[in-house]
Design a protein around this motif. Structure first.
Motif, PDB file in Angstrom:
ATOM      1  N   LEU A 217       0.831  -1.212   0.000  1.00  0.00           N
ATOM      2  CA  LEU A 217       0.000   0.000   0.000  1.00  0.00           C
ATOM      3  C   LEU A 217       0.861   1.255   0.000  1.00  0.00           C
ATOM      4  O   LEU A 217       0.588   2.226   0.709  1.00  0.00           O
ATOM      5  CB  LEU A 217      -0.966  -0.014   1.184  1.00  0.00           C
ATOM      6  CG  LEU A 217      -1.929  -1.210   1.229  1.00  0.00           C
ATOM      7  CD1 LEU A 217      -2.811  -1.149   2.471  1.00  0.00           C
ATOM      8  CD2 LEU A 217      -2.781  -1.286  -0.034  1.00  0.00           C
ATOM      9  N   GLY A 218       1.927   1.224  -0.794  1.00  0.00           N
ATOM     10  CA  GLY A 218       2.755   2.402  -0.981  1.00  0.00           C
ATOM     11  C   GLY A 218       3.751   2.682   0.121  1.00  0.00           C
ATOM     12  O   GLY A 218       4.355   3.765   0.150  1.00  0.00           O
ATOM     13  N   ALA A 219       3.951   1.723   1.027  1.00  0.00           N
ATOM     14  CA  ALA A 219       4.901   1.926   2.123  1.00  0.00           C
ATOM     15  C   ALA A 219       5.434   0.571   2.567  1.00  0.00           C
ATOM     16  O   ALA A 219       4.970  -0.483   2.102  1.00  0.00           O
ATOM     17  CB  ALA A 219       4.237   2.649   3.289  1.00  0.00           C
ATOM     18  N   TYR A 220       6.422   0.596   3.465  1.00  0.00           N
ATOM     19  CA  TYR A 220       6.945  -0.652   4.004  1.00  0.00           C
ATOM     20  C   TYR A 220       6.135  -1.139   5.203  1.00  0.00           C
ATOM     21  O   TYR A 220       6.461  -2.169   5.801  1.00  0.00           O
ATOM     22  CB  TYR A 220       8.413  -0.493   4.391  1.00  0.00           C
ATOM     23  CG  TYR A 220       9.320  -0.382   3.178  1.00  0.00           C
ATOM     24  CD1 TYR A 220       9.345  -1.381   2.209  1.00  0.00           C
ATOM     25  CD2 TYR A 220      10.138   0.728   3.004  1.00  0.00           C
ATOM     26  CE1 TYR A 220      10.157  -1.279   1.095  1.00  0.00           C
ATOM     27  CE2 TYR A 220      10.957   0.845   1.894  1.00  0.00           C
ATOM     28  CZ  TYR A 220      10.958  -0.164   0.941  1.00  0.00           C
ATOM     29  OH  TYR A 220      11.761  -0.056  -0.174  1.00  0.00           O
ATOM     30  N   GLY A 221       5.097  -0.423   5.527  1.00  0.00           N
ATOM     31  CA  GLY A 221       4.191  -0.841   6.583  1.00  0.00           C
ATOM     32  C   GLY A 221       2.959   0.040   6.559  1.00  0.00           C
ATOM     33  O   GLY A 221       2.990   1.172   6.070  1.00  0.00           O
ATOM     34  N   HIS A 222       1.874  -0.494   7.058  1.00  0.00           N
ATOM     35  CA  HIS A 222       0.603   0.234   7.101  1.00  0.00           C
ATOM     36  C   HIS A 222       0.066   0.081   8.511  1.00  0.00           C
ATOM     37  O   HIS A 222      -0.099  -1.038   9.007  1.00  0.00           O
ATOM     38  CB  HIS A 222      -0.357  -0.342   6.072  1.00  0.00           C
ATOM     39  CG  HIS A 222      -1.664   0.381   5.979  1.00  0.00           C
ATOM     40  ND1 HIS A 222      -2.708   0.149   6.830  1.00  0.00           N
ATOM     41  CD2 HIS A 222      -2.086   1.348   5.121  1.00  0.00           C
ATOM     42  CE1 HIS A 222      -3.730   0.922   6.499  1.00  0.00           C
ATOM     43  NE2 HIS A 222      -3.368   1.661   5.470  1.00  0.00           N
ATOM     44  N   LEU A 223      -0.220   1.195   9.182  1.00  0.00           N
ATOM     45  CA  LEU A 223      -0.595   1.162  10.592  1.00  0.00           C
ATOM     46  C   LEU A 223      -1.965   1.790  10.799  1.00  0.00           C
ATOM     47  O   LEU A 223      -2.238   2.889  10.310  1.00  0.00           O
ATOM     48  CB  LEU A 223       0.445   1.899  11.436  1.00  0.00           C
ATOM     49  CG  LEU A 223       0.284   1.820  12.962  1.00  0.00           C
ATOM     50  CD1 LEU A 223       0.502   0.388  13.456  1.00  0.00           C
ATOM     51  CD2 LEU A 223       1.259   2.770  13.655  1.00  0.00           C
TER      52      LEU A 223
END
Length: 316
Positions: A217-223
């Motif tokens: 989702l466009g990042a190395y993590g989604h929080l």
């Protein structure tokens, strides 16, 4: 202590009830209802209608905001469907892409023991459909996170009840370390009400740092962060993006978060490695005391055990 109850339908309480039955249960909205623009959809006051002074409510507390309304619709058994009605009362059919998707649907059980993040498909008539993300009986909150083309980002929410025998689970104690699918994730930093805090989550496996996280989702993590009680929704932003020349693919992923109040929050970190998305969970406490970025009390808190998160996690 776990409490077993049986959900035969809705706990109506003060809820405003939608008039349709859905394949996975029924949908209610627990916020006070405002005058409806549609005969078949209950709405709640917008932040402006509530007399706000510019302080915006956290996301997900309203079914209707700034003229946009989340309207669940009939779906076959095993499915979930909804529309977003625009200010003109018609279904919205154009959305901007945010975090690689036009629509993010997040569902969580009200006791925060179940969490799923899925991406429905949009039909030409403006209906979003997805195979049921509600994995088991309980009171669930469904959040539609989206940006209508020409509008601002919004998160709207409704309650969904799945009938059946429910085992209620207490919120796990605060911890700075948790495990999921053989990975260990460590949290550094703590949220502080009314200010931006840095939260860093570090991923390791078999005692070795994971340095090849894959973009998700466009990042190395989604929080995602949810407040215990009303389930106020906070979509936290990563500090940096893949390919920006400074953000490394692990082991650490840093987020900037601002929580609206003191209290307990549940954090859900989605990260991708080896072609699979994993979800690590943490309980954190936002304290009004000026403690800087001191971490919450340590202790292992597995996220995939039989006693918590039994409804499971899922990603589409």
């Amino acid at each position: 202590m776990r409490t077993v109850t049986r959900l035969a339908g809705f706990a109506v309480g003060l809820a405003a009830v939608f008039g349709a039955t859905y394949g996975v249960g029924r949908v209610v909205d627990t916020a006070p209802a405002a005058e409806s623009r549609h005969d078949d959809a209950a709405t709640t006051p917008t932040a402006d209608e509530r007399g706000g002074t510019g302080d915006r409510l956290p996301g997900g507390l309203l079914v209707s905001e700034h003229g946009y309304t989340l309207e669940p619709v009939d779906a076959p058994a095993g499915g979930f469907a909804f529309r977003i009605a625009g200010p003109d009362g018609r279904p919205v059919t154009r959305y901007d892409v945010a975090h690689d998707k036009q629509m993010h649907l997040i569902v969580a059980r009200r006791d925060l023991s179940g969490f799923r993040h899925v991406h429905p498909e949009l039909a030409p008539d403006g209906t979003w459909r997805v195979d049921t993300p509600l994995a088991g009986p309980g009171q669930w909150r469904a959040f539609a996170d989206f940006t209508p083309t020409g509008g601002e980002p919004l998160t709207l929410g409704v309650d969904v009840t799945v009938p059946g025998e429910l085992t209620e689970r207490p919120l796990p104690a605060p911890a700075t370390t948790t495990t999921v699918d053989g990975y260990t994730v460590t949290l550094t930093g703590a949220p502080q009400p009314g200010r931006t805090s840095s939260l860093t989550l570090t991923v390791s496996r078999d005692g070795q740092p994971v340095t090849d996280l894959e973009p998700y989702l466009g990042a190395y993590g989604h929080l995602v962060a949810l407040r215990q009680g009303d389930l106020a929704y906070l979509h936290v932003h990563p500090d940096g993006t893949p390919g920006d020349g400074r953000t490394r693919p692990g082991p650490a992923v840093t987020f900037l978060a601002e929580v609206p109040s003191t209290g307990s929050y549940r954090l859900y970190l989605d990260f991708q490695h080896g072609g699979r998305v994993h979800t690590a969970e943490f309980t954190v406490v936002a304290d009004a005391a000026p403690t800087g970025d001191a971490p919450t009390p340590s202790g292992p808190a597995p996220t995939g055990g039989a006693d918590h998160g039994t409804p499971g996690h899922g990603h589409n």
